[in-house]
Design a protein around this motif. Structure first.
Motif, PDB file in Angstrom:
ATOM      1  N   TRP B  51      10.997  36.982  46.542  1.00 15.96           N
ATOM      2  CA  TRP B  51      10.250  36.844  45.208  1.00 15.96           C
ATOM      3  C   TRP B  51      10.862  37.398  44.331  1.00 15.96           C
ATOM      4  CZ3 TRP B  51       5.805  34.307  45.609  1.00 15.96           C
ATOM      5  CH2 TRP B  51       5.292  33.851  46.687  1.00 15.96           C
ATOM      6  N   LEU B  52      11.497  38.887  44.284  1.00 19.84           N
ATOM      7  CA  LEU B  52      11.857  39.351  43.189  1.00 19.84           C
ATOM      8  C   LEU B  52      13.030  38.487  42.470  1.00 19.84           C
ATOM      9  CD1 LEU B  52      11.804  43.259  44.084  1.00 19.84           C
ATOM     10  CD2 LEU B  52       9.976  41.593  43.292  1.00 19.84           C
ATOM     11  N   THR B  53      13.932  37.836  43.328  1.00 18.15           N
ATOM     12  CA  THR B  53      15.031  37.196  42.724  1.00 18.15           C
ATOM     13  C   THR B  53      14.919  35.768  42.490  1.00 18.15           C
ATOM     14  OG1 THR B  53      16.007  36.899  44.833  1.00 18.15           O
ATOM     15  CG2 THR B  53      16.611  38.792  43.577  1.00 18.15           C
ATOM     16  N   THR B  54      13.675  35.247  42.753  1.00 17.61           N
ATOM     17  CA  THR B  54      13.489  33.588  42.867  1.00 17.61           C
ATOM     18  C   THR B  54      13.424  33.285  41.484  1.00 17.61           C
ATOM     19  OG1 THR B  54      11.879  32.052  43.591  1.00 17.61           O
ATOM     20  CG2 THR B  54      10.868  33.822  42.677  1.00 17.61           C
ATOM     21  N   ASN B 142      13.183  31.057  32.893  1.00 19.09           N
ATOM     22  CA  ASN B 142      11.808  31.262  33.386  1.00 19.09           C
ATOM     23  C   ASN B 142      11.443  32.477  34.260  1.00 19.09           C
ATOM     24  OD1 ASN B 142       9.099  30.038  33.754  1.00 19.09           O
ATOM     25  ND2 ASN B 142       9.737  28.745  35.573  1.00 19.09           N
ATOM     26  N   ALA B 143      12.690  32.817  35.189  1.00 17.11           N
ATOM     27  CA  ALA B 143      12.355  34.261  35.893  1.00 17.11           C
ATOM     28  C   ALA B 143      12.487  35.227  34.845  1.00 17.11           C
ATOM     29  CB  ALA B 143      13.400  34.402  36.844  1.00 17.11           C
ATOM     30  N   ILE B 144      13.341  35.204  33.917  1.00 16.68           N
ATOM     31  CA  ILE B 144      13.434  36.220  32.899  1.00 16.68           C
ATOM     32  C   ILE B 144      12.015  36.552  32.121  1.00 16.68           C
ATOM     33  CG2 ILE B 144      14.327  36.916  30.834  1.00 16.68           C
ATOM     34  CD1 ILE B 144      17.041  35.900  31.563  1.00 16.68           C
ATOM     35  N   SER B 145      11.337  35.337  31.843  1.00 17.36           N
ATOM     36  CA  SER B 145      10.146  35.338  30.985  1.00 17.36           C
ATOM     37  C   SER B 145       9.130  36.144  32.035  1.00 17.36           C
ATOM     38  CB  SER B 145       9.697  33.795  30.720  1.00 17.36           C
ATOM     39  OG  SER B 145      10.263  33.138  29.740  1.00 17.36           O
ATOM     40  N   HIS B 585      20.646  19.091  43.538  1.00 15.96           N
ATOM     41  CA  HIS B 585      21.213  20.330  42.840  1.00 15.96           C
ATOM     42  C   HIS B 585      20.045  21.316  42.368  1.00 15.96           C
ATOM     43  CE1 HIS B 585      23.596  21.179  39.078  1.00 15.96           C
ATOM     44  NE2 HIS B 585      24.067  21.767  39.970  1.00 15.96           N
ATOM     45  N   MET B 586      20.252  22.491  42.932  1.00 17.59           N
ATOM     46  CA  MET B 586      19.250  23.484  42.712  1.00 17.59           C
ATOM     47  C   MET B 586      19.822  24.966  42.061  1.00 17.59           C
ATOM     48  SD  MET B 586      16.481  22.262  43.547  1.00 17.59           S
ATOM     49  CE  MET B 586      15.251  23.651  43.811  1.00 17.59           C
ATOM     50  N   PRO B 587      19.045  25.500  41.385  1.00 15.28           N
ATOM     51  CA  PRO B 587      19.855  27.025  40.996  1.00 15.28           C
ATOM     52  C   PRO B 587      19.566  27.900  41.840  1.00 15.28           C
ATOM     53  CG  PRO B 587      17.594  26.472  40.000  1.00 15.28           C
ATOM     54  CD  PRO B 587      17.706  25.382  40.796  1.00 15.28           C
ATOM     55  N   LYS B 588      20.686  28.736  41.907  1.00 17.42           N
ATOM     56  CA  LYS B 588      20.721  30.118  42.800  1.00 17.42           C
ATOM     57  C   LYS B 588      19.706  31.177  42.326  1.00 17.42           C
ATOM     58  CE  LYS B 588      25.332  29.591  44.465  1.00 17.42           C
ATOM     59  NZ  LYS B 588      26.628  30.088  44.248  1.00 17.42           N
ATOM     60  N   ASN B 589      19.337  31.626  43.544  1.00 14.65           N
ATOM     61  CA  ASN B 589      18.477  32.850  42.967  1.00 14.65           C
ATOM     62  C   ASN B 589      19.452  33.831  42.339  1.00 14.65           C
ATOM     63  OD1 ASN B 589      16.356  31.865  44.196  1.00 14.65           O
ATOM     64  ND2 ASN B 589      16.047  33.405  46.037  1.00 14.65           N
ATOM     65  N   SER B 590      18.576  34.940  41.780  1.00 19.01           N
ATOM     66  CA  SER B 590      19.581  35.862  40.748  1.00 19.01           C
ATOM     67  C   SER B 590      18.599  37.177  40.690  1.00 19.01           C
ATOM     68  CB  SER B 590      19.914  35.222  39.464  1.00 19.01           C
ATOM     69  OG  SER B 590      20.409  36.289  38.700  1.00 19.01           O
ATOM     70  N   GLY B 591      19.201  38.216  41.021  1.00 18.58           N
ATOM     71  CA  GLY B 591      18.517  39.558  40.879  1.00 18.58           C
ATOM     72  C   GLY B 591      18.443  39.850  39.306  1.00 18.58           C
ATOM     73  N   ARG B 592      19.192  39.284  38.408  1.00 16.74           N
ATOM     74  CA  ARG B 592      19.476  39.817  37.030  1.00 16.74           C
ATOM     75  C   ARG B 592      18.314  39.575  36.390  1.00 16.74           C
ATOM     76  NH1 ARG B 592      23.523  36.651  35.355  1.00 16.74           N
ATOM     77  NH2 ARG B 592      25.003  37.016  37.203  1.00 16.74           N
ATOM     78  N   PRO B 593      17.446  38.637  36.381  1.00 16.82           N
ATOM     79  CA  PRO B 593      16.077  38.788  35.594  1.00 16.82           C
ATOM     80  C   PRO B 593      15.246  39.783  35.811  1.00 16.82           C
ATOM     81  CG  PRO B 593      16.601  36.643  36.467  1.00 16.82           C
ATOM     82  CD  PRO B 593      17.574  37.391  37.061  1.00 16.82           C
ATOM     83  N   ALA B 635      26.038  29.336  39.361  1.00 17.63           N
ATOM     84  CA  ALA B 635      24.790  29.494  39.238  1.00 17.63           C
ATOM     85  C   ALA B 635      23.739  28.447  40.141  1.00 17.63           C
ATOM     86  CB  ALA B 635      24.178  29.889  37.977  1.00 17.63           C
ATOM     87  N   GLU B 636      24.577  27.348  40.352  1.00 16.69           N
ATOM     88  CA  GLU B 636      23.824  26.379  41.296  1.00 16.69           C
ATOM     89  C   GLU B 636      24.479  25.936  42.485  1.00 16.69           C
ATOM     90  OE1 GLU B 636      24.342  23.833  37.999  1.00 16.69           O
ATOM     91  OE2 GLU B 636      22.220  24.285  37.009  1.00 16.69           O
TER      92      GLU B 636
END
Lengths: 212, 654, 316
Positions: B51-54, B142-145, B585-593, B635-636
């Motif tokens: 969830w938090l990194t999705t 989108n995650a940053i938003s 082709h999919m984006p990887k999860n990231s904790g940065r947002p 990132a993907e």
């Protein structure tokens, strides 16, 4: 990655960024460029609001310095000269970028950054000089609006300088790839946009202020 | 030393009111409970990874939805507290200071932290599925938003127990909101919370505009798009054009408060009117930002549950675009009475009335979608049917308010309050609830219970009329908004009492709604087909919930109501060949947002109290995140074909 | 006035059920102050309220009836014999009807609105010579200055019946709004600006006025009374106040301007430039047009809301 950069400038970033061998469903490069144009639109509206505020406030000097007393003709003329020139060198950089030449792209970007730094330096100097003479943003509504409008533009320019330094490192490491092409291309849109905003500042703030 | 700590704490923490202490205790208890549950069930890793990194739009949508419901609760409690205070003349349930804070947070939360995330929830959950895309244009953004919204909302909400809530009204007009009249940190909370979440809102607007313009499935021309997607496209355009004005208005007010500038102050050449203009240049389009997606929901629901094509598709599109454009030309109607000249007032009055024309057209088109259809009274349809009369009356009183000379009477009165609650609840809330019921099975794989849902519906609906119809009359009796109490002898008591009863009925309706969700998690009807409502658009062609890559193969669209055509009108041999399954082709999860959200929160909190160390430190972390992102080239990733085939087979789709 | 009685009768016909409901809830008709005008301005506004209500009902009532009919007629029941045409989704004729009707209604309403918006910037028609009262909103009290009578009052203002009164409004506190529902709509009091509002009372009476824009903790109690009297009584009251020897000095004003509530007060005189100084102090200084607008407000000739705009216009 073995993607050839499209040599034909008319194809622009779209031509360059298609990574066909992986069978992408959509064209990533043009997607980013579109997204960035949308960002530019919102930034343009942000500046419009600041301009509107400035035009409302420019007569509200509250006994403090008026635009005519404040503005230093050689100072803002040099600023204008440096920034307009940097837009030209930025154009030369993207020209080299389209030809796939990383080294000369970086070379022109360095020139652009130096000109940009010169602009920011002169602006900072103008602000500090004014402030030392008592013309701070606390002095009047006019000065609040002046510093905010011109300062917001200056922050944009500074951000652009920091951003392109990151991109130069990536260009040096990776050469011109679809991704670095797209990144530098987008940055160049940003830089030209700031130039256009400055033209408005030059006329609406400085020339208009002197004419009043 | 101890004295200093005590002194600091008594200012830092809000003290002196049992309600606040109650909130303190409940916050601590709930936080401890969450920590305990996560630790006990060893769910911390799951929470972080899933969830938090999705960056998956469907999960981000669900998080928006949860946040919106929580904020609906918080804003609703504010509303109930106000209604309780106003139930009888001369009550002392709340004092003026406290009441002022509560109506300020009520308005701010309901518009910016309830309505906005609710529409964003549906944007995220529905749009990529409806247009046949695998994600939004910029999933990381989108995650940053989302996290900027989330931490902005958190910043505003902690003001209740730390520092004190804003109390200058949700419009926060200067000079009242300037330091001279409002020295506490409350107003700073308001400004920074909205500025932070506002960045996220603009990014969402850009994201969905790019998504819809560039990522539609082959064959889906603009005039084949589902109406909800159309509404999101127009809404995104309005967001991009309107939100910068809010950012500027609030930023300038913040500069006034932080460094003592003179944009909107009484003295030093400030001009409060400039704030009012900037605020409403955003403020009125904002109304359409939240209502247009609701219109989109109604268009989908009404066609599906009338089992009939949407009537007047082109007119529906034209009216959306018209509303979007005219919404920029009406902002002065929020201050006809602030001294604009007669020609200015006339222009804005007529422009405001003109908006009623395309809106009226939409209502007739919905009616005629039902006409000669077969209407199924499901929960989404019930909310839609309830919307029509409610919004018709609310729109009608809106036209009455647009009559500038008459507005000299209505302005700031309870007539206005009743009007905008009627369009915002009858339009936006009904619409979002209709959308929630409609797409719930797509999100979670089960339906919400209809029987409990009806109880919630009737309580909320009847409660609405009981609450707000008397407020029109209170307006005629001269009652103004934002009064924390009123004397006897004006005749306001009985109507206020009735209104309060209605508010509590709505509160009960909300509780039943929550119960409906809780009940249905356990007992709700499972959706095994992916198409529980016999839908018309592409999202119903997918399993419920959709796999994280959405479409194993991107569909080819041959007309409006693409899924309806595939289901009922296309012979198997006519189906376009989609080819074999290819790697996705999919984006990887990231904790940065998430980390950026935290950093913005720390920075914002620092600025609220003028503590510049955390304020700057937070911004430095934000810049570091941006730099790291710039250097990120992996990132993907690709989902291999066999994995897709396994997933699809498990879903019974191969 | 025949239009007045006609409109109020019309109103009671238009919403009898609603009103009956409120009456049973214990409210009496005269407490609906917005619907009980005591002067020409409020009367015009009530007429507009009624006209606009009727015009919008032309659309709203058919919509609700149509909805009820359609939902009932086309419900999804096995034995429903109503026609079902799932592909029928276009009808230029029908759509022309529901584009056309709202356009006609809005056009009609727009014409009335434009006419009355301009009309209300002029003084009400009357045989009496118009008078001017200057109003300063403070936290949380109302100061009234009579430039021609040279008296001042707080939280209570007396006006002669049948005389058009131009209230020239400003604020020495956060912006407020000056509202006397039975006499007419409100106008904001803005710091640094002087804006005019024409009102007139045709019947003697005590009308409750209110600060209608939120100004902080004292807002709910920020009321005042407008006492409309026949001119003889008004003149008598003026003379009485003038004779009291209780002047409003600058010191008293500064006390008054501090946040807090106050009782009604009267003052036998006030500094001539007080209103002017208040406007200037709060930003009027940098507004070259403002003084002119303020003076023209005194001579009761400028259009009321035109002044606000000229005060804001910086490009002169």
């Amino acid at each position: 990655m073995s993607v050839a950069v499209h040599p034909n400038p008319s194809h622009g970033p779209q031509g360059a960024a298609v990574e066909t061998e992986h069978g992408h469903e959509h064209d990533n490069g043009s997607l980013y460029v579109l997204g960035f144009w949308l960002f530019i639109i919102q930034d343009l509206i942000l500046f419009s609001c600041l301009f509107a505020t400035y035009l409302v406030m420019q007569g509200r000097t509250a006994g403090g310095p008026t635009p005519k007393e404040l503005f230093d003709v050689p100072g803002f003329s040099w600023e204008t000269f440096l920034l307009l020139t940097s837009s030209f060198t930025c154009g030369l950089a993207t020209f080299q970028l389209r030809r796939g030449k990383a080294a000369s792209t970086i070379g022109w970007l360095v020139v652009t950054v130096l000109l940009g730094l010169g602009f920011v330096g002169l602006e900072a100097n103008e602000f500090v000089t004014n402030a030392l003479e008592g013309a701070t943003m606390q002095r009047s509504g006019f000065l609040s609006a002046f510093y905010t409008l011109v300062g917001t533009h200056g922050c944009h320019v500074s951000l652009g300088i920091g951003w392109v330094i990151l991109l130069m490192i990536q260009l040096a490491r990776r050469g011109v790839t679809p991704v670095t092409f797209r990144k530098v291309f987008i940055w160049s849109i940003y830089w030209h946009f700031l130039d256009i905003v400055w033209v408005f500042i030059y006329t609406a703030v400085y020339l208009n202020g002197l004419a009043r | 030393m101890l004295e200093q700590v005590k002194d600091f704490a008594s200012h830092f923490f809000v003290t002196g009111d049992p309600l606040i202490y109650g909130a303190d205790v409940s916050i601590v208890v709930v936080s401890l409970a969450i920590i305990f549950v996560l630790t006990y069930f060893k769910r911390w890793g799951w929470l972080w990874r899933e969830w938090l990194t999705t960056v998956d739009h469907k999960r981000i949508g669900i998080m928006y939805l949860i946040a919106a419901l929580l904020m609906l609760f918080r804003g609703g409690v504010d509303g109930l507290l106000m209604r309780t205070q106003l139930a009888l003349p001369n009550l002392h349930f709340l004092e003026a200071e406290h009441y002022d804070q509560i109506f300020t947070t009520h308005g701010t939360i309901m518009i910016l932290f309830m309505a906005m995330p609710f529409i964003f929830a549906l944007f995220n959950i529905v749009v990529p599925l409806q247009i046949g895309a695998r994600d939004v244009a910029f999933p990381y953004l989108n995650a940053i938003s989302f996290w900027l919204f989330f931490f902005g909302a958190l910043l505003l909400n902690i003001s209740f127990v730390i520092g004190g809530s804003p109390d200058a009204g949700w419009v926060s007009y200067p000079p009242l909101a300037e330091l001279g009249f409002d020295p506490g940190p409350g107003e700073n909370f308001y400004l920074l919370a909205i500025l932070i979440s506002g960045i996220g809102s603009v990014a969402t607007g850009i994201n969905f505009m790019a998504t819809i313009l560039k990522m539609r499935a082959p064959g889906m021309t603009l005039m084949r798009m589902p109406m909800f997607t159309w509404s999101v496209l127009v809404t995104s355009m309005i967001i991009i054009f309107a939100f910068p004005a809010l950012t500027v208005a609030l930023a300038l007010l913040f500069i006034d408060r932080l460094v003592g500038a003179h944009f909107f102050t009484l003295t030093g050449g400030g001009d409060p009117m400039q704030f009012v203009n900037l605020f409403w240049i955003w403020g009125h389009p904002e109304v359409y930002i939240v209502i247009l997606p609701a219109f989109g929901v109604f268009s989908e629901v009404v066609a599906t549950f009338s089992r009939k094509r949407l009537f007047g598709y082109s007119a529906m599109v034209a009216s959306l675009v018209l509303i979007g454009i005219v919404s920029y030309l009406v902002w002065v109607h929020h201050f006809f009475t602030m001294g604009a000249s007669a020609d200015v007032n006339t222009f804005f009055a007529i422009a405001s009335m003109v908006i009623a024309i395309p809106t009226g057209v939409k209502i007739f088109n919905w009616l005629f979608t039902m006409y000669k259809g077969r209407i199924r009274m499901t929960m989404p349809m019930l909310w839609t049917i309830a919307f029509v009369p409610c919004f018709a009356i609310g729109g009608a009183t809106g036209v009455m308010l647009a009559v500038a000379p008459a507005d000299y009477q209505y302005h700031n009165s309870y007539f206005l309050i009743a009007h905008f609650h009627q369009v915002l609840i009858g339009g936006v809330v009904f619409g979002m609830l209709a959308g929630m019921y409609y797409w719930w099975p797509k999100m979670f794989g089960f339906k919400l219970d209809e029987r409990i849902g009806r109880w919630a519906f009737w309580f909320f609906n009847i409660g609405f009329y009981v609450c707000f119809m008397p407020q029109y009359a209170l307006g005629f009796m001269g009652m103004t908004r934002r009064m924390y109490t009123y004397p006897e002898g004006l005749g306001w008591g009985p109507l206020n009492f009735i209104s309060t009863i209605g508010a509590y009925m709505m509160g009960i309706g909300f509780i039943i709604l929550v119960w409906d969700i809780v009940y249905s998690i356990r007992y709700g009807e499972r959706d095994l087909t992916g198409d529980p409502w016999d839908g018309r658009t592409l999202e119903w062609s997918l399993p419920s919930p959709a796999p994280h890559y959405n479409f194993a193969r991107i569909p080819v669209v041959t007309g409006r109501d693409a899924w309806w055509i595939m289901k009922y009108q296309m012979k198997p041999e006519e189906r376009p060949d989609l080819g074999p399954i290819r790697p996705i082709h999919m984006p990887k999860n990231s904790g940065r947002p998430f980390i950026m959200g935290v950093a913005f929160f720390v920075s914002g909190f620092g600025f609220v109290f003028n503590w510049f160390v955390p304020a700057i430190a937070g911004l430095v972390v934000v810049v570091l995140c941006l730099i790291l992102r710039s250097f990120e080239y992996d990132a993907e990733y690709y989902i291999p074909v066999h994995e897709i085939e396994e997933t699809e087979a498990a879903l019974g789709r191969l | 006035m025949s239009t007045h009685s006609f409109t109020s009768r019309l109103l009671r016909l238009a919403v009898p059920g609603v009103l009956a409901l409120f009456l049973t809830a214990g409210c009496s008709p005269e407490q609906f102050v917005m619907l009980d005008p005591a002067g020409p301005v409020a009367q015009t506004q009530l007429r507009l309220i009624i006209i606009s209500a009727i015009l919008v009902l032309i659309v709203v009532i058919p919509v609700i009836l149509l909805l009820a009919y359609i939902v009932y007629r086309y419900r999804d029941k096995p034995d429903n014999d109503a026609s079902y045409e799932p592909e029928w989704s276009e009808s230029p004729k029908l759509e022309a009807v529901w584009w056309g009707i709202p356009i006609v209604i809005i056009a009609a309403l727009g014409v009335v609105t434009a006419k009355e918006t301009f009309a209300l910037t002029r003084p009400p028609v009357s045989n009496a010579k118009p008078m001017t009262i200057e109003v300063v909103s403070l936290d949380w009290k109302w100061l009234f200055l009579y430039p021609d009578q040279h008296i001042a009052t707080v939280n209570e203002v007396h006006i002669p019946v049948g005389t058009p009164v131009q209230f020239v409004l400003t604020s020495d506190a956060p912006m407020n709004s000056f509202w006397v529902p039975q006499l007419g709509g409100q106008e904001y009091t803005m710091p640094g600006m002087a804006m005019g509002l024409w009102l007139q009372a045709d019947q003697a009476g005590d009308y409750l006025g209110r600060g209608a824009n939120f100004t902080g903790t004292g807002f709910a109690h920020n009321t005042f009374h407008v006492i409309a009297q026949p001119s003889d009584a008004f003149n008598g009251w003026v003379q009485q106040v003038q004779s009291e020897n209780h002047p409003l000095t600058v010191e008293v004003y500064d006390q008054l301007a501090k946040p807090g509530l106050a009782q009604t007060m009267t003052f036998s005189s006030f500094p001539d430039t007080l209103f002017h100084d208040v406007v200037q102090k709060n930003g009027g200084m940098s507004m070259p047009m403002n003084e002119e607008a303020w003076t023209s407000g005194r001579t009761s000739s400028a259009s009321s809301s035109g002044q606000g705009m000229s005060g804001m216009d910086m490009n002169h």
